[in-house]
Design an enzyme around this catalytic site. Structure first.
Site, PDB file in Angstrom:
ATOM      1  N   ASP A  31      21.815 -16.375 -11.467  1.00 55.59           N
ATOM      2  CA  ASP A  31      20.762 -18.485 -11.334  1.00 55.59           C
ATOM      3  C   ASP A  31      20.649 -18.484 -12.542  1.00 55.59           C
ATOM      4  O   ASP A  31      20.006 -17.840 -13.730  1.00 55.59           O
ATOM      5  CB  ASP A  31      18.934 -17.973 -10.891  1.00 55.59           C
ATOM      6  CG  ASP A  31      18.832 -19.232 -10.518  1.00 55.59           C
ATOM      7  OD1 ASP A  31      18.831 -19.953 -10.117  1.00 55.59           O
ATOM      8  OD2 ASP A  31      16.966 -19.207 -12.122  1.00 55.59           O
ATOM      9  N   GLU A 115      25.878 -20.256  -8.070  1.00 51.19           N
ATOM     10  CA  GLU A 115      24.972 -21.865  -7.921  1.00 51.19           C
ATOM     11  C   GLU A 115      25.486 -22.531  -8.123  1.00 51.19           C
ATOM     12  O   GLU A 115      25.291 -22.974  -9.690  1.00 51.19           O
ATOM     13  CB  GLU A 115      22.765 -21.695  -8.408  1.00 51.19           C
ATOM     14  CG  GLU A 115      22.744 -22.686  -7.377  1.00 51.19           C
ATOM     15  CD  GLU A 115      20.957 -21.980  -8.053  1.00 51.19           C
ATOM     16  OE1 GLU A 115      20.281 -22.557  -6.614  1.00 51.19           O
ATOM     17  OE2 GLU A 115      21.015 -22.855  -9.036  1.00 51.19           O
ATOM     18  N   CYS A 170      12.721 -11.306   3.000  1.00 50.88           N
ATOM     19  CA  CYS A 170      12.203 -12.016   3.740  1.00 50.88           C
ATOM     20  C   CYS A 170      12.928 -12.686   4.926  1.00 50.88           C
ATOM     21  O   CYS A 170      12.679 -13.502   6.303  1.00 50.88           O
ATOM     22  CB  CYS A 170      10.703 -11.720   5.270  1.00 50.88           C
ATOM     23  SG  CYS A 170       9.863 -13.331   4.149  1.00 50.88           S
ATOM     24  N   ASP A 194      12.944 -16.758 -10.919  1.00 49.15           N
ATOM     25  CA  ASP A 194      14.439 -16.974 -11.203  1.00 49.15           C
ATOM     26  C   ASP A 194      14.915 -15.491 -10.783  1.00 49.15           C
ATOM     27  O   ASP A 194      16.323 -15.504  -9.734  1.00 49.15           O
ATOM     28  CB  ASP A 194      14.702 -16.997 -12.390  1.00 49.15           C
ATOM     29  CG  ASP A 194      14.296 -18.798 -13.263  1.00 49.15           C
ATOM     30  OD1 ASP A 194      13.577 -18.869 -12.557  1.00 49.15           O
ATOM     31  OD2 ASP A 194      14.091 -18.438 -14.473  1.00 49.15           O
TER      32      ASP A 194
HETATM   33 ZN   LIG Z   1       9.064 -12.610   2.227  1.00 47.17          ZN
END
Ligand SMILES: [Zn+2]
Length: 242
Positions: A31, A115, A170, A194
């Site tokens: 990043d 990126e 998640c 970052d």
């Molecule tokens: Zn999470």
């Protein structure tokens, strides 16, 4: 191409070059940012070297000096020439740094995801220091691709959407403004902003390349690497100040 100090450079690198490296078994997501040159998915940061920060500061000082001089005066012209030379120095140092850093990244991993830069934002931005960083990042990306080919490593560019917002553990979207430097998710994940982004970039890159680390294992990565020979003309893209 006219440069402020009359320097003209065009490198023609004929890449009939494919180097053999022992697989590292490592993957990396990158990043890029303004605080650090980059933060990777292992939480490591690459800082801009001190000599670069010094020349950039000098560049800002010279910019101010130009704006203080009377328009059309010979003193202003002198200040402009000086600014042009300093700008060239900064872009050369930047380029050198981008090349060395890209080589380091490619050599230390088998799979690299970064990126994709948004060109729109780069064009819109008129601030000199920022535009130099942008130029350095696109150079860095180009050299990542180049060394990836030379060393047979897979280098993937991913779309930047939501990489800093989504939770790398998640997948929950955690909205945050630029000033919020820490990613805190309800799932219990607390990461440097970052670092979280770099993990998302790596995951996106692996997905895009169709690599599932759980099934193919790390040694499978090299199978996607390209070792084809090709020619590359590298032209210095930085322009002197208008
Ligand atoms: Zn999470």
């Amino acid at each position: 191409m006219r440069r402020a100090d009359g320097y003209y450079a065009q490198f023609c690198i004929n890449v009939e070059r494919a180097e053999e490296l022992v697989p590292t078994g490592k993957t990396i997501g990158i990043d890029v940012g303004l605080n650090h040159f980059y933060t990777d998915s292992n939480g490591e940061t690459m800082t801009n070297p001190r000599h670069l920060r010094k020349t950039e500061k000098a560049l800002k000082r010279l910019q101010k000096r130009v704006s203080r001089k009377k328009k059309g005066s010979s003193n202003r012209q002198k200040a402009i020439n000086k600014l042009g030379r300093k700008h060239l120095k900064v872009s050369r140092q930047r380029k050198d740094f981008a090349i060395k850093t890209a080589l380091y990244v490619v050599k230390s991993s088998d799979f690299v995801a970064y990126e994709e830069l948004q060109v729109r934002n780069m064009v819109k931005n008129h601030k000199l220091a920022k535009s130099i960083s942008d130029a350095a990042w696109s150079q860095f990306a180009e050299w990542l691709q180049y060394f990836g080919k030379v060393y047979g490593k897979t280098v993937v560019a991913v779309a930047p959407q939501y990489t800093s917002q989504d939770c790398s553990s998640c997948g929950n979207r955690v909205q945050k403004t630029l000033s919020i430097r820490t990613h805190i998710c309800l799932c219990g994940t607390v990461l440097d902003r970052d670092h979280n982004a770099a993990l998302n970039i790596l995951a996106k890159g692996l997905k895009e390349a169709g690599i599932n680390l759980n099934t193919v294992g790390h040694t499978g990565i090299n199978a996607w690497g390209q070792t084809d020979l090709y020619s590359l003309v590298v032209t210095s893209t930085s322009k002197p100040t208008d």
